[in-house]
Design an enzyme around this catalytic site. Sequence first.
Site, PDB file in Angstrom:
ATOM      1  N   LYS A  48       1.229   0.210  -1.880  1.00 17.59           N
ATOM      2  CA  LYS A  48       0.722   0.428  -0.550  1.00 17.59           C
ATOM      3  C   LYS A  48       0.979  -0.775   0.350  1.00 17.59           C
ATOM      4  O   LYS A  48       0.913  -0.676   1.576  1.00 17.59           O
ATOM      5  CB  LYS A  48      -0.797   0.649  -0.633  1.00 17.59           C
ATOM      6  CG  LYS A  48      -1.208   1.925  -1.313  1.00 17.59           C
ATOM      7  CD  LYS A  48      -2.732   2.023  -1.292  1.00 17.59           C
ATOM      8  CE  LYS A  48      -3.235   3.154  -2.109  1.00 17.59           C
ATOM      9  NZ  LYS A  48      -4.718   3.098  -2.256  1.00 17.59           N
ATOM     10  N   ASP A 114       5.546 -12.524  -5.586  1.00 20.41           N
ATOM     11  CA  ASP A 114       4.816 -13.597  -6.256  1.00 20.41           C
ATOM     12  C   ASP A 114       5.557 -13.933  -7.556  1.00 20.41           C
ATOM     13  O   ASP A 114       6.484 -14.750  -7.543  1.00 20.41           O
ATOM     14  CB  ASP A 114       3.379 -13.124  -6.495  1.00 20.41           C
ATOM     15  CG  ASP A 114       2.491 -14.161  -7.129  1.00 20.41           C
ATOM     16  OD1 ASP A 114       2.915 -15.326  -7.239  1.00 20.41           O
ATOM     17  OD2 ASP A 114       1.367 -13.827  -7.529  1.00 20.41           O
ATOM     18  N   VAL A 164      -3.778 -13.731  -0.760  1.00 20.88           N
ATOM     19  CA  VAL A 164      -3.902 -13.465   0.681  1.00 20.88           C
ATOM     20  C   VAL A 164      -4.165 -11.976   0.932  1.00 20.88           C
ATOM     21  O   VAL A 164      -3.839 -11.129   0.094  1.00 20.88           O
ATOM     22  CB  VAL A 164      -2.631 -13.915   1.432  1.00 20.88           C
ATOM     23  CG1 VAL A 164      -2.464 -15.417   1.345  1.00 20.88           C
ATOM     24  CG2 VAL A 164      -1.386 -13.204   0.892  1.00 20.88           C
ATOM     25  N   ARG A 176      -6.680  -4.190   4.081  1.00 20.96           N
ATOM     26  CA  ARG A 176      -5.284  -3.861   4.434  1.00 20.96           C
ATOM     27  C   ARG A 176      -5.112  -3.783   5.948  1.00 20.96           C
ATOM     28  O   ARG A 176      -4.069  -4.145   6.486  1.00 20.96           O
ATOM     29  CB  ARG A 176      -4.868  -2.511   3.836  1.00 20.96           C
ATOM     30  CG  ARG A 176      -4.659  -2.534   2.348  1.00 20.96           C
ATOM     31  CD  ARG A 176      -3.909  -1.286   1.883  1.00 20.96           C
ATOM     32  NE  ARG A 176      -4.134  -1.029   0.474  1.00 20.96           N
ATOM     33  CZ  ARG A 176      -3.476  -1.604  -0.515  1.00 20.96           C
ATOM     34  NH1 ARG A 176      -2.529  -2.481  -0.249  1.00 20.96           N
ATOM     35  NH2 ARG A 176      -3.759  -1.319  -1.770  1.00 20.96           N
TER      36      ARG A 176
HETATM   37  P1  5GP Z   1       4.781  -9.781  -8.086  1.00 21.58           P
HETATM   38  O1  5GP Z   1       5.201  -8.684  -9.049  1.00 21.58           O
HETATM   39  O2  5GP Z   1       5.950 -10.400  -7.369  1.00 21.58           O
HETATM   40  O3  5GP Z   1       3.892 -10.807  -8.734  1.00 21.58           O
HETATM   41  O4  5GP Z   1       3.831  -9.144  -7.027  1.00 21.58           O
HETATM   42  C1  5GP Z   1       4.177  -8.156  -6.193  1.00 21.58           C
HETATM   43  C2  5GP Z   1       2.967  -7.388  -5.724  1.00 21.58           C
HETATM   44  O5  5GP Z   1       1.732  -8.021  -6.053  1.00 21.58           O
HETATM   45  C3  5GP Z   1       2.995  -7.310  -4.229  1.00 21.58           C
HETATM   46  O6  5GP Z   1       3.734  -6.208  -3.784  1.00 21.58           O
HETATM   47  C4  5GP Z   1       1.528  -7.212  -3.876  1.00 21.58           C
HETATM   48  O7  5GP Z   1       1.116  -5.874  -3.874  1.00 21.58           O
HETATM   49  C5  5GP Z   1       0.837  -7.971  -4.974  1.00 21.58           C
HETATM   50  N1  5GP Z   1       0.505  -9.353  -4.551  1.00 21.58           N
HETATM   51  C6  5GP Z   1       1.157 -10.495  -4.860  1.00 21.58           C
HETATM   52  N2  5GP Z   1       0.556 -11.568  -4.281  1.00 21.58           N
HETATM   53  C7  5GP Z   1      -0.501 -11.067  -3.586  1.00 21.58           C
HETATM   54  C8  5GP Z   1      -1.497 -11.668  -2.747  1.00 21.58           C
HETATM   55  O8  5GP Z   1      -1.579 -12.875  -2.505  1.00 21.58           O
HETATM   56  N3  5GP Z   1      -2.408 -10.809  -2.201  1.00 21.58           N
HETATM   57  C9  5GP Z   1      -2.389  -9.464  -2.407  1.00 21.58           C
HETATM   58  N4  5GP Z   1      -3.315  -8.736  -1.812  1.00 21.58           N
HETATM   59  N5  5GP Z   1      -1.457  -8.872  -3.186  1.00 21.58           N
HETATM   60  C10 5GP Z   1      -0.516  -9.664  -3.755  1.00 21.58           C
END
Ligand code: 5GP
Length: 192
Positions: A48, A114, A164, A176
């Site tokens: 989302k 991330d 965040v 959101r």
């Molecule tokens: P990754 O797989 O790169 O660790 O994370 C991707 C997903 O994790 C993003 O699309 C997002 O939905 C969630 N995410 C990563 N960092 C944050 C953050 O700081 N805040 C929030 N709300 N979601 C995050």
Amino acid sequence: MKVLETYEGTIQRELYSADAIAGAIERLACEIAADFRGQPLLLLGVLKGALYVVTDLARAIACVENGPSEVVVDYLCVSSYGNETRSSGEVRLLKDTTETVTGRNVVLVEDIVDNGLTLEYLNALMAERKPATLRSCVLFDKPYHRRVDVPLGYVGLQCPDEFVVGYGLDYQEVFRNLPYLAQLQPWVFQSE
Ligand code: 5GP
């Protein structure tokens, strides 16, 4: 910017204003429009979190002169965080695209990267379907805890090493619709 009182009480600081985000989206739109000048483009928003990024980006691309010949918007939905502030590391596809990806110019539109596992998973999933071109567009880059070296394509803004919320990003499905990017007060997470 004035927002819901319940939100204001839980926000520690604003990281990027709504205007700063709009500026970054416009810049991304110009870069993408220039790269796909005269060609059809399929924007795939990753729900989302990317709900606002992809809709704002699609409209901004439409306003760039000499951009793509047409833009189609579609969505897929993945989950990796559940209700926590740390990624589980396991990415699950909750909803696939309805558009065919094969032979098309695809830009995957993500809210934030991330550890990189979500984007790596989606890149691999889309690459299997043999698009004509495949790139990714990420509004917020959080590069401190990468677990995989995934190419980012178009990048909007650098994000501090914090959890965040806002502009599509949630905490336990709330925040959101906050128009800017913010860091929450630490006590919000105390029940985790
Ligand atoms: P990754 O797989 O790169 O660790 O994370 C991707 C997903 O994790 C993003 O699309 C997002 O939905 C969630 N995410 C990563 N960092 C944050 C953050 O700081 N805040 C929030 N709300 N979601 C995050």
